[in-house]
Design an enzyme around this catalytic site. Structure first.
Site, PDB file in Angstrom:
ATOM      1  N   GLY A  69      -0.808   3.721   2.289  1.00 52.67           N
ATOM      2  CA  GLY A  69       0.369   3.441   3.098  1.00 52.67           C
ATOM      3  C   GLY A  69       0.851   4.673   3.853  1.00 52.67           C
ATOM      4  O   GLY A  69       1.252   4.591   5.022  1.00 52.67           O
ATOM      5  N   SER A  70       0.803   5.829   3.209  1.00 54.89           N
ATOM      6  CA  SER A  70       1.305   7.049   3.853  1.00 54.89           C
ATOM      7  C   SER A  70       0.505   7.361   5.116  1.00 54.89           C
ATOM      8  O   SER A  70       1.074   7.651   6.168  1.00 54.89           O
ATOM      9  CB  SER A  70       1.224   8.243   2.896  1.00 54.89           C
ATOM     10  OG  SER A  70       2.009   8.017   1.755  1.00 54.89           O
ATOM     11  N   ASN A 150      11.795   0.214  -0.764  1.00 59.36           N
ATOM     12  CA  ASN A 150      11.127   0.417  -2.051  1.00 59.36           C
ATOM     13  C   ASN A 150      12.075   0.747  -3.197  1.00 59.36           C
ATOM     14  O   ASN A 150      11.741   0.527  -4.346  1.00 59.36           O
ATOM     15  CB  ASN A 150      10.057   1.509  -1.928  1.00 59.36           C
ATOM     16  CG  ASN A 150      10.537   2.727  -1.173  1.00 59.36           C
ATOM     17  OD1 ASN A 150      11.023   2.617  -0.053  1.00 59.36           O
ATOM     18  ND2 ASN A 150      10.422   3.884  -1.783  1.00 59.36           N
ATOM     19  N   GLN A 178       6.061  -2.582   0.748  1.00 59.24           N
ATOM     20  CA  GLN A 178       6.711  -3.289  -0.366  1.00 59.24           C
ATOM     21  C   GLN A 178       6.770  -4.793  -0.138  1.00 59.24           C
ATOM     22  O   GLN A 178       7.037  -5.551  -1.065  1.00 59.24           O
ATOM     23  CB  GLN A 178       8.132  -2.750  -0.586  1.00 59.24           C
ATOM     24  CG  GLN A 178       8.176  -1.341  -1.149  1.00 59.24           C
ATOM     25  CD  GLN A 178       7.659  -1.239  -2.583  1.00 59.24           C
ATOM     26  OE1 GLN A 178       7.708  -2.193  -3.354  1.00 59.24           O
ATOM     27  NE2 GLN A 178       7.151  -0.078  -2.949  1.00 59.24           N
ATOM     28  N   SER A 198      -0.400  -0.972   1.705  1.00 59.00           N
ATOM     29  CA  SER A 198      -0.991  -0.108   0.684  1.00 59.00           C
ATOM     30  C   SER A 198      -1.493  -0.972  -0.464  1.00 59.00           C
ATOM     31  O   SER A 198      -0.722  -1.727  -1.065  1.00 59.00           O
ATOM     32  CB  SER A 198       0.063   0.875   0.180  1.00 59.00           C
ATOM     33  OG  SER A 198      -0.449   1.556  -0.949  1.00 59.00           O
ATOM     34  N   HIS A 200      -2.419  -0.404  -3.555  1.00 67.55           N
ATOM     35  CA  HIS A 200      -1.987  -0.251  -4.949  1.00 67.55           C
ATOM     36  C   HIS A 200      -0.592  -0.823  -5.220  1.00 67.55           C
ATOM     37  O   HIS A 200      -0.125  -0.839  -6.350  1.00 67.55           O
ATOM     38  CB  HIS A 200      -2.117   1.205  -5.424  1.00 67.55           C
ATOM     39  CG  HIS A 200      -1.059   2.146  -4.951  1.00 67.55           C
ATOM     40  ND1 HIS A 200      -0.017   2.551  -5.753  1.00 67.55           N
ATOM     41  CD2 HIS A 200      -0.884   2.783  -3.764  1.00 67.55           C
ATOM     42  CE1 HIS A 200       0.744   3.416  -5.086  1.00 67.55           C
ATOM     43  NE2 HIS A 200       0.244   3.569  -3.873  1.00 67.55           N
ATOM     44  N   THR A 236     -16.924   8.244   6.081  1.00 71.39           N
ATOM     45  CA  THR A 236     -17.607   7.083   5.523  1.00 71.39           C
ATOM     46  C   THR A 236     -16.593   6.197   4.806  1.00 71.39           C
ATOM     47  O   THR A 236     -15.789   6.689   4.011  1.00 71.39           O
ATOM     48  CB  THR A 236     -18.723   7.530   4.552  1.00 71.39           C
ATOM     49  OG1 THR A 236     -19.569   8.426   5.258  1.00 71.39           O
ATOM     50  CG2 THR A 236     -19.510   6.348   4.030  1.00 71.39           C
ATOM     51  N   CYS A 323       8.562   9.847  -5.703  1.00 68.01           N
ATOM     52  CA  CYS A 323       8.424  11.098  -4.968  1.00 68.01           C
ATOM     53  C   CYS A 323       9.635  11.972  -5.171  1.00 68.01           C
ATOM     54  O   CYS A 323       9.543  13.186  -5.220  1.00 68.01           O
ATOM     55  CB  CYS A 323       8.254  10.839  -3.478  1.00 68.01           C
ATOM     56  SG  CYS A 323       7.433   9.298  -3.133  1.00 68.01           S
TER      57      CYS A 323
HETATM   58  C1  LIG Z   1       4.312   3.370  -1.778  1.00 71.45           C
HETATM   59  C2  LIG Z   1       4.895   3.325  -0.426  1.00 71.45           C
HETATM   60  C3  LIG Z   1       4.305   4.022   0.637  1.00 71.45           C
HETATM   61  C4  LIG Z   1       3.127   4.952   0.439  1.00 71.45           C
HETATM   62  O1  LIG Z   1       1.940   4.264   0.148  1.00 71.45           O
HETATM   63  P1  LIG Z   1       0.725   5.098  -0.508  1.00 71.45           P
HETATM   64  O2  LIG Z   1      -0.422   4.135  -0.477  1.00 71.45           O
HETATM   65  O3  LIG Z   1       1.150   5.431  -1.898  1.00 71.45           O
HETATM   66  O4  LIG Z   1       0.483   6.280   0.349  1.00 71.45           O
HETATM   67  C5  LIG Z   1       4.858   3.897   1.891  1.00 71.45           C
HETATM   68  N1  LIG Z   1       5.928   3.120   2.096  1.00 71.45           N
HETATM   69  C6  LIG Z   1       6.526   2.425   1.111  1.00 71.45           C
HETATM   70  C7  LIG Z   1       7.693   1.569   1.416  1.00 71.45           C
HETATM   71  C8  LIG Z   1       6.027   2.518  -0.181  1.00 71.45           C
HETATM   72  O5  LIG Z   1       6.637   1.843  -1.160  1.00 71.45           O
END
Ligand SMILES: *Cc1c(COP(=O)(O)O)cnc(C)c1O
Length: 394
Positions: A69-70, A150, A178, A198, A200, A236, A323
Protein backbone atom coordinates in the site's frame (compact mmCIF):
# COMPACT_ATOMS: atom_id res chain seq x y z
CA UNK A 1 -4.73 -15.84 21.69
CA UNK A 2 -7.29 -13.28 20.63
CA UNK A 3 -6.20 -11.36 17.56
CA UNK A 4 -7.97 -8.01 17.38
CA UNK A 5 -5.46 -6.04 15.32
CA UNK A 6 -6.63 -6.73 11.77
CA UNK A 7 -6.11 -3.12 10.71
CA UNK A 8 -2.36 -3.63 11.36
CA UNK A 9 -2.21 -6.88 9.45
CA UNK A 10 -4.29 -10.00 8.92
CA UNK A 11 -3.63 -13.70 9.08
CA UNK A 12 -3.22 -15.16 5.60
CA UNK A 13 -6.19 -17.16 4.38
CA UNK A 14 -5.82 -20.84 3.49
CA UNK A 15 -6.72 -19.96 -0.10
CA UNK A 16 -3.93 -17.37 -0.30
CA UNK A 17 -1.34 -19.72 1.21
CA UNK A 18 -2.29 -22.52 -1.13
CA UNK A 19 -2.20 -20.22 -4.19
CA UNK A 20 1.29 -19.06 -3.18
CA UNK A 21 2.60 -22.58 -2.50
CA UNK A 22 1.21 -23.76 -5.77
CA UNK A 23 2.93 -20.92 -7.59
CA UNK A 24 6.27 -21.46 -5.84
CA UNK A 25 6.19 -25.16 -6.68
CA UNK A 26 4.69 -25.12 -10.18
CA UNK A 27 5.15 -21.74 -11.84
CA UNK A 28 8.32 -20.42 -10.27
CA UNK A 29 9.96 -19.32 -13.50
CA UNK A 30 10.70 -15.74 -14.48
CA UNK A 31 7.54 -14.41 -16.15
CA UNK A 32 9.70 -12.60 -18.72
CA UNK A 33 11.33 -15.86 -19.92
CA UNK A 34 10.10 -17.27 -23.19
CA UNK A 35 10.16 -21.01 -22.45
CA UNK A 36 7.21 -22.87 -21.00
CA UNK A 37 8.15 -22.52 -17.32
CA UNK A 38 8.44 -18.75 -17.67
CA UNK A 39 5.20 -18.57 -19.58
CA UNK A 40 3.43 -20.51 -16.85
CA UNK A 41 4.58 -17.84 -14.39
CA UNK A 42 3.45 -15.15 -16.80
CA UNK A 43 0.02 -16.77 -17.03
CA UNK A 44 -0.25 -17.00 -13.24
CA UNK A 45 0.60 -13.30 -13.01
CA UNK A 46 -1.88 -12.38 -15.72
CA UNK A 47 -4.62 -14.42 -14.07
CA UNK A 48 -3.96 -12.65 -10.75
CA UNK A 49 -4.13 -9.30 -12.55
CA UNK A 50 -7.45 -10.17 -14.20
CA UNK A 51 -9.04 -11.43 -11.01
CA UNK A 52 -7.94 -8.41 -8.96
CA UNK A 53 -9.17 -6.08 -11.71
CA UNK A 54 -12.55 -7.84 -11.69
CA UNK A 55 -12.89 -7.35 -7.91
CA UNK A 56 -12.63 -3.55 -8.25
CA UNK A 57 -14.32 -3.00 -11.61
CA UNK A 58 -11.07 -2.22 -13.43
CA UNK A 59 -9.54 -3.66 -16.56
CA UNK A 60 -6.37 -5.79 -16.18
CA UNK A 61 -4.18 -3.24 -17.98
CA UNK A 62 -5.02 -0.72 -15.28
CA UNK A 63 -3.45 -2.86 -12.54
CA UNK A 64 0.19 -2.38 -11.48
CA UNK A 65 1.65 -4.69 -8.85
CA UNK A 66 3.63 -2.93 -6.13
CA UNK A 67 5.39 -3.86 -2.89
CA UNK A 68 2.34 -2.81 -0.90
CA UNK A 69 0.00 0.00 0.00
CA UNK A 70 2.78 2.45 0.84
CA UNK A 71 4.43 2.11 -2.55
CA UNK A 72 1.09 2.41 -4.34
CA UNK A 73 0.31 5.62 -2.42
CA UNK A 74 3.77 7.04 -3.17
CA UNK A 75 3.55 6.23 -6.86
CA UNK A 76 0.01 7.53 -7.30
CA UNK A 77 0.78 10.86 -5.66
CA UNK A 78 4.18 11.32 -7.34
CA UNK A 79 2.65 10.53 -10.75
CA UNK A 80 -0.15 13.05 -10.33
CA UNK A 81 2.25 15.67 -8.99
CA UNK A 82 4.59 15.33 -11.97
CA UNK A 83 1.71 15.43 -14.40
CA UNK A 84 0.32 18.54 -12.70
CA UNK A 85 3.67 20.30 -12.53
CA UNK A 86 4.07 19.94 -16.29
CA UNK A 87 0.88 21.95 -16.67
CA UNK A 88 1.84 24.45 -13.98
CA UNK A 89 -0.52 22.87 -11.43
CA UNK A 90 1.06 22.57 -8.02
CA UNK A 91 -1.88 22.48 -5.61
CA UNK A 92 -2.80 19.16 -3.96
CA UNK A 93 -5.80 18.52 -1.73
CA UNK A 94 -5.88 15.82 0.93
CA UNK A 95 -7.06 15.33 4.50
CA UNK A 96 -5.38 15.79 7.86
CA UNK A 97 -5.75 12.13 8.86
CA UNK A 98 -4.36 10.18 5.91
CA UNK A 99 -1.91 7.32 6.38
CA UNK A 100 1.74 8.40 6.68
CA UNK A 101 2.44 6.87 3.26
CA UNK A 102 0.29 9.71 1.90
CA UNK A 103 1.11 12.47 4.39
CA UNK A 104 4.87 12.00 4.26
CA UNK A 105 4.85 11.89 0.46
CA UNK A 106 2.88 15.14 0.46
CA UNK A 107 5.36 16.68 2.91
CA UNK A 108 8.19 15.85 0.51
CA UNK A 109 6.28 17.43 -2.34
CA UNK A 110 5.72 20.53 -0.22
CA UNK A 111 9.50 20.80 0.20
CA UNK A 112 9.73 20.48 -3.58
CA UNK A 113 7.45 23.48 -4.10
CA UNK A 114 3.93 22.03 -4.16
CA UNK A 115 1.16 23.60 -2.14
CA UNK A 116 -0.51 21.01 0.07
CA UNK A 117 -3.98 21.69 1.48
CA UNK A 118 -5.09 19.27 4.19
CA UNK A 119 -8.83 19.47 4.78
CA UNK A 120 -9.98 19.34 8.42
CA UNK A 121 -11.88 16.13 9.23
CA UNK A 122 -14.12 17.33 12.06
CA UNK A 123 -15.07 15.45 15.23
CA UNK A 124 -16.44 12.41 13.41
CA UNK A 125 -13.43 12.09 11.13
CA UNK A 126 -14.67 12.71 7.64
CA UNK A 127 -14.70 15.31 4.86
CA UNK A 128 -17.63 16.15 2.64
CA UNK A 129 -17.62 16.35 -1.14
CA UNK A 130 -18.59 20.01 -0.69
CA UNK A 131 -15.37 20.68 1.27
CA UNK A 132 -13.43 19.15 -1.62
CA UNK A 133 -15.43 21.11 -4.22
CA UNK A 134 -14.77 24.36 -2.34
CA UNK A 135 -11.03 23.64 -2.14
CA UNK A 136 -10.52 22.78 -5.84
CA UNK A 137 -8.75 25.52 -7.82
CA UNK A 138 -7.70 25.86 -11.42
CA UNK A 139 -4.18 24.82 -10.41
CA UNK A 140 -5.24 21.71 -8.44
CA UNK A 141 -3.24 18.72 -9.64
CA UNK A 142 -4.69 16.03 -7.39
CA UNK A 143 -7.24 15.20 -4.73
CA UNK A 144 -6.17 12.28 -2.52
CA UNK A 145 -8.64 11.18 0.15
CA UNK A 146 -8.68 7.80 1.87
CA UNK A 147 -11.71 5.50 1.54
CA UNK A 148 -11.71 4.48 5.20
CA UNK A 149 -9.47 5.54 8.07
CA UNK A 150 -7.17 2.91 9.56
CA UNK A 151 -7.31 4.17 13.14
CA UNK A 152 -10.86 5.33 13.78
CA UNK A 153 -12.62 3.42 11.00
CA UNK A 154 -14.65 6.27 9.56
CA UNK A 155 -15.77 5.79 5.96
CA UNK A 156 -15.36 8.74 3.61
CA UNK A 157 -17.75 9.64 0.77
CA UNK A 158 -15.38 8.67 -2.04
CA UNK A 159 -18.12 8.26 -4.67
CA UNK A 160 -19.31 11.81 -4.11
CA UNK A 161 -15.74 13.13 -4.03
CA UNK A 162 -14.98 11.18 -7.21
CA UNK A 163 -17.97 12.76 -8.93
CA UNK A 164 -16.86 16.26 -7.93
CA UNK A 165 -13.30 15.65 -9.13
CA UNK A 166 -14.43 14.17 -12.45
CA UNK A 167 -16.75 17.11 -13.05
CA UNK A 168 -13.95 19.58 -12.32
CA UNK A 169 -11.36 17.63 -14.31
CA UNK A 170 -9.08 16.95 -11.33
CA UNK A 171 -7.34 13.62 -10.75
CA UNK A 172 -8.69 11.66 -7.78
CA UNK A 173 -6.67 9.08 -5.85
CA UNK A 174 -7.99 7.08 -2.92
CA UNK A 175 -6.06 4.99 -0.42
CA UNK A 176 -8.52 2.07 -0.22
CA UNK A 177 -6.21 -0.14 1.84
CA UNK A 178 -8.64 -0.39 4.77
CA UNK A 179 -11.73 -0.55 2.58
CA UNK A 180 -10.83 -3.37 0.20
CA UNK A 181 -12.65 -6.55 1.07
CA UNK A 182 -14.92 -4.73 3.52
CA UNK A 183 -16.66 -2.10 1.41
CA UNK A 184 -17.72 -2.22 -2.24
CA UNK A 185 -15.13 -0.83 -4.64
CA UNK A 186 -16.01 -0.03 -8.24
CA UNK A 187 -13.50 2.36 -9.73
CA UNK A 188 -15.65 3.16 -12.74
CA UNK A 189 -18.95 4.06 -11.08
CA UNK A 190 -17.09 5.76 -8.21
CA UNK A 191 -15.04 7.91 -10.64
CA UNK A 192 -11.74 6.88 -9.09
CA UNK A 193 -8.66 7.63 -11.20
CA UNK A 194 -6.12 5.94 -8.93
CA UNK A 195 -6.52 3.56 -6.02
CA UNK A 196 -4.15 1.79 -3.63
CA UNK A 197 -4.57 -1.71 -2.20
CA UNK A 198 -2.45 -3.77 0.20
CA UNK A 199 -2.72 -7.57 0.27
CA UNK A 200 -1.84 -8.07 3.93
CA UNK A 201 -4.88 -6.07 5.04
CA UNK A 202 -7.27 -8.60 3.46
CA UNK A 203 -5.68 -11.94 4.40
CA UNK A 204 -3.06 -11.89 1.65
CA UNK A 205 0.75 -11.76 1.96
CA UNK A 206 2.78 -8.80 3.25
CA UNK A 207 4.90 -6.86 0.79
CA UNK A 208 2.32 -7.01 -1.99
CA UNK A 209 -0.06 -4.36 -3.22
CA UNK A 210 -1.72 -2.87 -6.23
CA UNK A 211 -1.92 0.54 -7.77
CA UNK A 212 -4.93 0.90 -10.03
CA UNK A 213 -4.54 3.76 -12.53
CA UNK A 214 -7.32 4.51 -14.97
CA UNK A 215 -6.38 4.02 -18.61
CA UNK A 216 -4.86 7.29 -19.81
CA UNK A 217 -3.40 8.25 -16.42
CA UNK A 218 0.36 7.89 -16.94
CA UNK A 219 2.36 6.56 -14.01
CA UNK A 220 5.83 7.73 -13.08
CA UNK A 221 8.26 4.94 -12.25
CA UNK A 222 9.62 4.96 -8.71
CA UNK A 223 11.93 2.06 -9.54
CA UNK A 224 14.03 2.08 -12.70
CA UNK A 225 15.19 -1.04 -14.47
CA UNK A 226 13.51 -3.54 -16.76
CA UNK A 227 10.23 -3.14 -18.58
CA UNK A 228 8.09 -5.18 -16.20
CA UNK A 229 4.56 -4.00 -15.43
CA UNK A 230 4.39 -2.35 -18.84
CA UNK A 231 7.25 -0.07 -17.87
CA UNK A 232 5.58 1.25 -14.74
CA UNK A 233 7.60 -0.70 -12.19
CA UNK A 234 10.90 -2.41 -12.79
CA UNK A 235 11.96 -5.65 -11.13
CA UNK A 236 11.06 -9.30 -11.55
CA UNK A 237 7.47 -9.65 -10.42
CA UNK A 238 6.58 -11.32 -7.13
CA UNK A 239 4.35 -13.84 -8.88
CA UNK A 240 3.52 -15.91 -5.81
CA UNK A 241 2.49 -12.82 -3.85
CA UNK A 242 0.29 -11.66 -6.73
CA UNK A 243 -1.38 -15.07 -6.85
CA UNK A 244 -1.89 -15.03 -3.06
CA UNK A 245 -3.26 -11.50 -3.18
CA UNK A 246 -5.75 -12.39 -5.92
CA UNK A 247 -6.98 -15.47 -4.04
CA UNK A 248 -7.37 -13.45 -0.82
CA UNK A 249 -9.17 -10.55 -2.47
CA UNK A 250 -11.57 -12.80 -4.36
CA UNK A 251 -12.46 -14.62 -1.18
CA UNK A 252 -13.02 -11.53 0.97
CA UNK A 253 -15.05 -9.87 -1.78
CA UNK A 254 -17.20 -12.98 -2.25
CA UNK A 255 -18.06 -13.01 1.47
CA UNK A 256 -18.16 -9.26 2.03
CA UNK A 257 -21.79 -8.92 3.07
CA UNK A 258 -21.98 -11.88 5.41
CA UNK A 259 -18.64 -10.95 7.00
CA UNK A 260 -19.71 -7.35 7.47
CA UNK A 261 -22.94 -8.52 9.09
CA UNK A 262 -21.14 -10.79 11.53
CA UNK A 263 -18.24 -8.48 12.30
CA UNK A 264 -20.36 -5.37 12.80
CA UNK A 265 -22.49 -7.23 15.35
CA UNK A 266 -19.31 -7.94 17.35
CA UNK A 267 -18.24 -4.33 16.90
CA UNK A 268 -21.55 -3.06 18.28
CA UNK A 269 -21.29 -5.39 21.27
CA UNK A 270 -17.80 -4.10 22.05
CA UNK A 271 -18.76 -0.45 21.57
CA UNK A 272 -21.78 -0.83 23.85
CA UNK A 273 -19.70 -2.60 26.51
CA UNK A 274 -16.68 -0.28 26.45
CA UNK A 275 -18.91 2.80 26.48
CA UNK A 276 -19.88 1.77 30.03
CA UNK A 277 -16.39 2.66 31.22
CA UNK A 278 -16.62 6.12 32.84
CA UNK A 279 -14.67 8.95 31.18
CA UNK A 280 -14.27 7.08 27.92
CA UNK A 281 -15.23 8.11 24.39
CA UNK A 282 -15.70 6.33 21.09
CA UNK A 283 -13.48 7.76 18.35
CA UNK A 284 -14.90 8.28 14.88
CA UNK A 285 -18.35 8.05 13.41
CA UNK A 286 -20.68 5.76 15.39
CA UNK A 287 -22.67 4.81 12.28
CA UNK A 288 -20.52 5.31 9.23
CA UNK A 289 -17.56 3.13 10.21
CA UNK A 290 -15.72 0.00 9.10
CA UNK A 291 -17.44 -3.19 10.24
CA UNK A 292 -14.49 -4.27 12.38
CA UNK A 293 -13.27 -0.99 13.88
CA UNK A 294 -13.61 -0.18 17.59
CA UNK A 295 -11.58 2.84 18.71
CA UNK A 296 -11.76 4.41 22.16
CA UNK A 297 -10.01 6.96 24.29
CA UNK A 298 -9.86 6.31 28.02
CA UNK A 299 -8.97 9.25 30.19
CA UNK A 300 -6.23 8.69 32.77
CA UNK A 301 -4.71 5.72 30.96
CA UNK A 302 -1.51 5.25 28.94
CA UNK A 303 -2.25 3.40 25.72
CA UNK A 304 1.06 1.54 25.81
CA UNK A 305 0.45 0.18 29.32
CA UNK A 306 -3.03 -0.88 28.32
CA UNK A 307 -1.64 -2.80 25.35
CA UNK A 308 1.00 -4.57 27.41
CA UNK A 309 -1.52 -5.67 30.01
CA UNK A 310 -3.89 -6.84 27.27
CA UNK A 311 -1.00 -8.79 25.75
CA UNK A 312 -0.49 -10.50 29.16
CA UNK A 313 -4.02 -11.77 28.77
CA UNK A 314 -3.41 -12.94 25.21
CA UNK A 315 -5.22 -10.09 23.51
CA UNK A 316 -3.52 -8.38 20.54
CA UNK A 317 -4.70 -4.83 19.98
CA UNK A 318 -3.18 -1.49 19.16
CA UNK A 319 -3.05 2.09 20.28
CA UNK A 320 -2.84 4.66 17.54
CA UNK A 321 -1.35 3.12 14.41
CA UNK A 322 1.47 0.59 14.39
CA UNK A 323 3.74 3.20 12.82
CA UNK A 324 3.17 5.79 15.53
CA UNK A 325 3.04 3.44 18.50
CA UNK A 326 6.85 3.20 18.41
CA UNK A 327 7.08 6.92 19.15
CA UNK A 328 5.86 9.15 21.94
CA UNK A 329 3.88 11.42 19.64
CA UNK A 330 0.15 10.99 20.00
CA UNK A 331 -1.66 9.78 16.92
CA UNK A 332 -2.11 12.47 14.28
CA UNK A 333 -5.52 10.96 13.54
CA UNK A 334 -6.80 11.45 17.09
CA UNK A 335 -5.40 14.98 17.17
CA UNK A 336 -7.10 15.66 13.83
CA UNK A 337 -10.52 14.78 15.28
CA UNK A 338 -9.87 17.15 18.15
CA UNK A 339 -8.81 14.85 20.97
CA UNK A 340 -6.48 16.71 23.34
CA UNK A 341 -2.93 15.29 23.64
CA UNK A 342 -3.56 13.92 27.10
CA UNK A 343 -6.55 11.87 25.99
CA UNK A 344 -5.05 10.88 22.63
CA UNK A 345 -2.33 9.03 24.55
CA UNK A 346 -4.93 6.76 26.12
CA UNK A 347 -6.33 5.23 22.98
CA UNK A 348 -7.21 1.65 22.14
CA UNK A 349 -7.97 0.29 18.69
CA UNK A 350 -9.53 -3.13 18.32
CA UNK A 351 -9.93 -4.24 14.72
CA UNK A 352 -11.92 -7.39 14.16
CA UNK A 353 -12.33 -9.83 11.32
CA UNK A 354 -14.72 -12.67 10.52
CA UNK A 355 -12.59 -15.09 12.50
CA UNK A 356 -13.30 -13.30 15.78
CA UNK A 357 -15.98 -14.84 17.97
CA UNK A 358 -18.51 -13.86 20.62
CA UNK A 359 -16.13 -15.48 23.13
CA UNK A 360 -13.38 -13.09 21.98
CA UNK A 361 -15.73 -10.15 22.52
CA UNK A 362 -16.64 -11.42 26.00
CA UNK A 363 -12.96 -11.80 26.96
CA UNK A 364 -12.16 -8.29 25.71
CA UNK A 365 -15.14 -6.85 27.57
CA UNK A 366 -13.91 -8.48 30.77
CA UNK A 367 -10.24 -7.49 30.34
CA UNK A 368 -10.42 -3.85 29.23
CA UNK A 369 -12.51 -2.41 32.09
CA UNK A 370 -10.39 -4.26 34.66
CA UNK A 371 -7.13 -3.02 33.16
CA UNK A 372 -8.40 0.54 32.76
CA UNK A 373 -9.47 0.58 36.43
CA UNK A 374 -6.11 -0.89 37.50
CA UNK A 375 -4.11 1.69 35.54
CA UNK A 376 -6.23 4.58 36.78
CA UNK A 377 -5.71 3.45 40.36
CA UNK A 378 -1.97 3.82 39.92
CA UNK A 379 -2.15 7.20 38.21
CA UNK A 380 -1.45 10.34 40.28
CA UNK A 381 -3.15 12.39 37.57
CA UNK A 382 -6.29 10.32 37.94
CA UNK A 383 -6.26 10.81 41.74
CA UNK A 384 -6.17 14.57 41.18
CA UNK A 385 -9.18 14.31 38.93
CA UNK A 386 -11.14 12.14 41.32
CA UNK A 387 -10.40 14.55 44.16
CA UNK A 388 -11.44 17.53 42.04
CA UNK A 389 -7.96 19.10 41.80
CA UNK A 390 -8.07 18.71 38.04
CA UNK A 391 -10.88 18.76 35.52
CA UNK A 392 -11.96 15.71 33.60
CA UNK A 393 -11.58 16.03 29.84
CA UNK A 394 -13.97 13.26 28.80
C1 LIG B 1 -1.54 -0.44 6.06
C2 LIG B 1 -1.91 0.79 5.35
C3 LIG B 1 -1.08 1.33 4.35
C4 LIG B 1 0.28 0.75 4.04
O1 LIG B 1 0.20 -0.50 3.40
P1 LIG B 1 1.52 -1.43 3.39
O2 LIG B 1 1.16 -2.54 2.46
O3 LIG B 1 1.71 -1.90 4.80
O4 LIG B 1 2.64 -0.61 2.88
C5 LIG B 1 -1.51 2.45 3.68
N1 LIG B 1 -2.68 3.02 3.96
C6 LIG B 1 -3.52 2.54 4.91
C7 LIG B 1 -4.81 3.21 5.15
C8 LIG B 1 -3.14 1.42 5.63
O5 LIG B 1 -3.97 0.96 6.58
Amino acid sequence: MIYADNAATTKMSAAAISAMLNCMEESWGNPSSLYGLGQRASETLQSARERIAACIGASPKEITFTSGGSEADNQAIRSAALLGARKGKRHIISTAFEHHAVLHTLKKLEDEGFEIELLPVGKLGTVTAQQVADAIRTDTALVTVMYANNEIGSILPVSEIGAVCRERGVLFHTDAVQAAGHLPVDVKTQNIDMLSLSAHKFHGPKGAGVLYARQGVPLTRLIEGGAQERGRRAGTENVAAAAGMAAALEETCAHMEENAFKVSALRERLIAGLSQIPHSALNGDPVNRLPGNVSFCFEGVEGESLLLLLDDRGICASSGSACTSGSLDPSHVLLAIGRPHEVAHGSLRLSLCEENSEADAAAILKAVPEIVAYLRNMSPLWKDKISGKREFVL
